[in-house]
Design an enzyme around this catalytic site. Structure first.
Site, PDB file in Angstrom:
ATOM      1  N   ASN A   9      -1.212  -5.116  -6.981  1.00  0.00           N
ATOM      2  CA  ASN A   9       0.057  -5.478  -7.070  1.00  0.00           C
ATOM      3  C   ASN A   9       0.285  -7.168  -6.836  1.00  0.00           C
ATOM      4  OD1 ASN A   9       2.750  -5.748  -6.973  1.00  0.00           O
ATOM      5  ND2 ASN A   9       3.211  -5.086  -5.058  1.00  0.00           N
ATOM      6  N   TRP A  10       0.277  -7.547  -7.957  1.00  0.00           N
ATOM      7  CA  TRP A  10       0.256  -9.180  -7.994  1.00  0.00           C
ATOM      8  C   TRP A  10       1.724  -9.949  -7.344  1.00  0.00           C
ATOM      9  CZ3 TRP A  10      -3.005 -10.793 -12.804  1.00  0.00           C
ATOM     10  CH2 TRP A  10      -4.343 -10.481 -12.762  1.00  0.00           C
ATOM     11  N   LYS A  11       2.413  -8.888  -7.496  1.00  0.00           N
ATOM     12  CA  LYS A  11       3.825  -9.391  -7.141  1.00  0.00           C
ATOM     13  C   LYS A  11       4.094 -10.626  -7.809  1.00  0.00           C
ATOM     14  CE  LYS A  11       3.070  -7.783  -2.501  1.00  0.00           C
ATOM     15  NZ  LYS A  11       3.777  -7.594  -1.205  1.00  0.00           N
ATOM     16  N   HIS A  94       9.055   0.033  -4.795  1.00  0.00           N
ATOM     17  CA  HIS A  94       8.449  -0.711  -3.692  1.00  0.00           C
ATOM     18  C   HIS A  94       9.344  -1.301  -2.889  1.00  0.00           C
ATOM     19  CE1 HIS A  94       6.137  -4.033  -1.980  1.00  0.00           C
ATOM     20  NE2 HIS A  94       5.218  -3.761  -2.372  1.00  0.00           N
ATOM     21  N   GLU A  96       9.787  -3.935  -1.390  1.00  0.00           N
ATOM     22  CA  GLU A  96      10.541  -5.073  -1.534  1.00  0.00           C
ATOM     23  C   GLU A  96      11.709  -4.966  -2.607  1.00  0.00           C
ATOM     24  OE1 GLU A  96       7.118  -7.381  -2.759  1.00  0.00           O
ATOM     25  OE2 GLU A  96       6.373  -7.271  -0.734  1.00  0.00           O
ATOM     26  N   GLU A 164       3.330   3.023   1.718  1.00  0.00           N
ATOM     27  CA  GLU A 164       3.194   1.864   2.148  1.00  0.00           C
ATOM     28  C   GLU A 164       4.383   1.475   3.307  1.00  0.00           C
ATOM     29  OE1 GLU A 164       1.576  -0.927  -0.938  1.00  0.00           O
ATOM     30  OE2 GLU A 164       3.806  -0.825  -1.360  1.00  0.00           O
ATOM     31  N   GLY A 170       1.921  -7.120   4.027  1.00  0.00           N
ATOM     32  CA  GLY A 170       1.934  -8.742   3.833  1.00  0.00           C
ATOM     33  C   GLY A 170       1.989  -8.979   5.561  1.00  0.00           C
ATOM     34  N   SER A 209      -1.559  -4.433   3.991  1.00  0.00           N
ATOM     35  CA  SER A 209      -2.442  -5.227   4.534  1.00  0.00           C
ATOM     36  C   SER A 209      -3.866  -4.546   4.403  1.00  0.00           C
ATOM     37  CB  SER A 209      -2.310  -5.692   5.708  1.00  0.00           C
ATOM     38  OG  SER A 209      -0.906  -6.330   6.076  1.00  0.00           O
ATOM     39  N   GLY A 230      -1.602  -5.749  -2.070  1.00  0.00           N
ATOM     40  CA  GLY A 230      -0.880  -6.878  -2.545  1.00  0.00           C
ATOM     41  C   GLY A 230      -1.797  -8.202  -2.596  1.00  0.00           C
ATOM     42  N   GLY A 231      -1.825  -8.885  -1.101  1.00  0.00           N
ATOM     43  CA  GLY A 231      -2.345 -10.044  -1.047  1.00  0.00           C
ATOM     44  C   GLY A 231      -3.841 -10.108  -1.318  1.00  0.00           C
TER      45      GLY A 231
HETATM   46  C1  PEP Z   1       2.090  -4.322  -1.406  1.00  0.00           C
HETATM   47  O1  PEP Z   1       2.932  -5.275  -1.486  1.00  0.00           O
HETATM   48  O2  PEP Z   1       2.246  -3.177  -2.100  1.00  0.00           O
HETATM   49  C2  PEP Z   1       1.235  -4.612  -0.394  1.00  0.00           C
HETATM   50  C3  PEP Z   1       0.491  -3.563   0.033  1.00  0.00           C
HETATM   51  O3  PEP Z   1       1.093  -5.789   0.009  1.00  0.00           O
HETATM   52  P1  PEP Z   1      -0.187  -6.391   1.065  1.00  0.00           P
HETATM   53  O4  PEP Z   1      -1.357  -5.927   0.453  1.00  0.00           O
HETATM   54  O5  PEP Z   1       0.041  -7.830   0.915  1.00  0.00           O
HETATM   55  O6  PEP Z   1       0.197  -5.669   2.328  1.00  0.00           O
END
Ligand code: PEP
Length: 249
Positions: A9-11, A94, A96, A164, A170, A209, A230-231
């Site tokens: 998930n590049w956001k 998601h 966010e 999640e 994050g 994370s 994500g990150g």
């Molecule tokens: C996400 O936003 O879907 C996610 C899992 O982010 P991160 O891996 O950065 O926690």
């Protein structure tokens, strides 16, 4: 056998050049991953990404979708538009989007329906906040979010459910494997209750994370079938190593 999947998930990250480089770096890895690999990117990058990944092992998905068919929804993108560009799936719900844009369980469910009607698989995110966890409300929150979706589509329509926990996204603070497994088992039970044969086949991914260092411990759990990343997915080789950890477990 359930699919095992890693989803990036590049956001709101990336650029045309950075994305080309990412795909090149990922595909330059010596061994092709034995699990499914999906990259979800901002809408504007999707057509080029689909072209860059054509004929490769990488599937392309969207990070969101609008639930309506067409019309006066300035700035939005429909499921039919995504289908026309050859996408396989889209993330819905998601945290966010729920938190920053006020998306309700009902709206998430309608988005899932719009995707299914257009031949795409929804990747449905569910997860509790820290306050909800501390109040002991985790199962109730997860089931409320999941029930909304299962009231309008079947388990076999789902691309995956992604657990999640909001407090893990994050933050660098992943859920420990046993904590995540307990919630995944609860999600599995609900999916199987909706339809036993179909519910057993839905991949349940963990997100929050995930890194190449903590991935293996998570993937050893019986109901963790992959990750939504994500990150760590912004770096092709980190994301590849998470995929490698999945293939080894
Ligand atoms: C996400 O936003 O879907 C996610 C899992 O982010 P991160 O891996 O950065 O926690």
């Amino acid at each position: 056998m359930r699919d095992r999947i890693v989803i990036a998930n590049w956001k709101m990250n990336g650029s045309r050049e950075a994305n080309r480089q990412w795909v090149k770096n990922f595909l330059a890895q010596p061994v092709k991953l034995a699990c499914r690999t999906v990259v979800c990117a901002p809408f504007i990058h999707l057509p080029e990404l689909v072209e860059a990944c054509r004929g490769s092992s990488i599937e392309v998905g969207a990070e969101d979708v609008n639930e309506n068919v067409s019309g006066a929804f300035t700035g939005e993108v429909s499921a039919a538009m995504l289908a026309e560009f050859g996408l396989s799936c889209a993330i819905v719900g998601h945290s966010e989007r729920r938190r920053l844009y006020g998306e309700t369980d009902n709206r998430v469910a309608m988005k899932a329906v719009a995707l299914v009607r257009n031949g795409l698989k929804p990747i449905v995110c569910v997860g509790e906040t820290l306050e909800e966890r501390e109040r002991g409300d985790t199962p109730a929150v997860i089931l409320r979010q999941l029930n909304a979706v299962l009231s309008v589509i079947r388990p076999s329509d789902l691309g995956a459910v992604a657990y999640e926990p909001v407090w893990a996204i994050g933050t660098g603070r992943s859920a420990d494997p046993e904590t995540a497994q307990a919630v995944h088992a609860c999600i599995r039970q609900r999916l199987v209750q909706a339809n036993a044969a179909e519910g057993r086949l839905v991949p349940i991914l963990y997100g929050g994370s995930v890194t190449p260092d903590n991935a293996a411990g998570l993937f050893r759990q019986p109901d963790i079938d992959g990750a939504l990343v994500g990150g760590a997915s912004l770096n092709a080789s980190s994301f590849y190593r998470i995929g490698e950890a999945l293939c080894e477990h």
